[in-house]
Motif scaffolding. Structure first.
Motif, PDB file in Angstrom:
ATOM      1  N   GLY A 166       0.817  -1.216   0.000  1.00 32.05           N
ATOM      2  CA  GLY A 166       0.000   0.000   0.000  1.00 32.05           C
ATOM      3  C   GLY A 166       0.844   1.257   0.000  1.00 32.05           C
ATOM      4  N   ALA A 195       0.812   4.020  -2.940  1.00 31.76           N
ATOM      5  CA  ALA A 195       0.456   5.399  -2.590  1.00 31.76           C
ATOM      6  C   ALA A 195       1.619   6.372  -2.785  1.00 31.76           C
ATOM      7  CB  ALA A 195      -0.037   5.460  -1.147  1.00 31.76           C
ATOM      8  N   LEU A 245       0.917   6.349  -7.388  1.00 29.09           N
ATOM      9  CA  LEU A 245      -0.174   7.317  -7.542  1.00 29.09           C
ATOM     10  C   LEU A 245       0.272   8.746  -7.848  1.00 29.09           C
ATOM     11  CD1 LEU A 245      -2.822   6.064  -4.974  1.00 29.09           C
ATOM     12  CD2 LEU A 245      -2.697   5.690  -7.436  1.00 29.09           C
ATOM     13  N   SER A 293      -5.800   2.997  -1.404  1.00 23.53           N
ATOM     14  CA  SER A 293      -5.437   4.199  -2.163  1.00 23.53           C
ATOM     15  C   SER A 293      -5.670   4.026  -3.659  1.00 23.53           C
ATOM     16  CB  SER A 293      -3.986   4.610  -1.884  1.00 23.53           C
ATOM     17  OG  SER A 293      -3.099   3.574  -2.245  1.00 23.53           O
ATOM     18  N   PHE A 352      -8.327   6.193  -5.862  1.00 21.52           N
ATOM     19  CA  PHE A 352      -7.883   6.923  -7.050  1.00 21.52           C
ATOM     20  C   PHE A 352      -8.724   6.551  -8.262  1.00 21.52           C
ATOM     21  CE2 PHE A 352      -5.324   6.918 -10.948  1.00 21.52           C
ATOM     22  CZ  PHE A 352      -5.048   8.268 -11.063  1.00 21.52           C
TER      23      PHE A 352
END
Length: 119
Positions: A39, A43, A47, A92, A96
């Motif tokens: 994660g 993130a 992202l 996340s 998104f």
């Protein structure tokens, strides 16, 4: 500027390759810490690049990278728990896709991705 963009793109795909390897370790290592690491990688490394690409109107590479990130997450880790919450490794990316990507990208292109993430 072109060299910086190419370097950022390479960094994105390296992060996605690492995410895929982390997903492959799902049965070998403790899932809690591995989900946190995955994660954090998504993130922190994936992202930000995807947000910048989406803002620049580069929707197809964003969808491809989101699909690669989703494939890296084991299917069991993409499932919501009994309370309806996503695991940390999926949260996340799902946010998104549903909140930032879906409104800007053709519905037919993003629908399978949303379905695979359960968002």
């Amino acid at each position: 500027a072109a060299a910086a963009a190419a370097a950022a793109r390479r960094q994105l795909w390296r992060a996605l390759k690492l995410a895929a390897v982390m997903g492959e370790w799902s049965g070998l290592l403790a899932s809690g810490p591995l989900q946190e690491l995955l994660g954090g990688l998504i993130a922190g490394r994936v992202l930000p690049y995807l947000r910048a690409s989406l803002a620049a109107g580069q929707e197809l590479p964003v969808i491809a990278a989101c699909e690669a990130a989703a494939r890296a997450i084991p299917a069991g880790w993409r499932q919501r728990d009994a309370s309806g919450a996503f695991p940390l490794c999926t949260l996340s990316l799902a946010a998104f896709v549903a909140g930032e990507c879906a409104p800007r990208v053709d519905v037919e292109r993003v629908a399978p991705l949303r379905q695979s993430l359960g968002c």
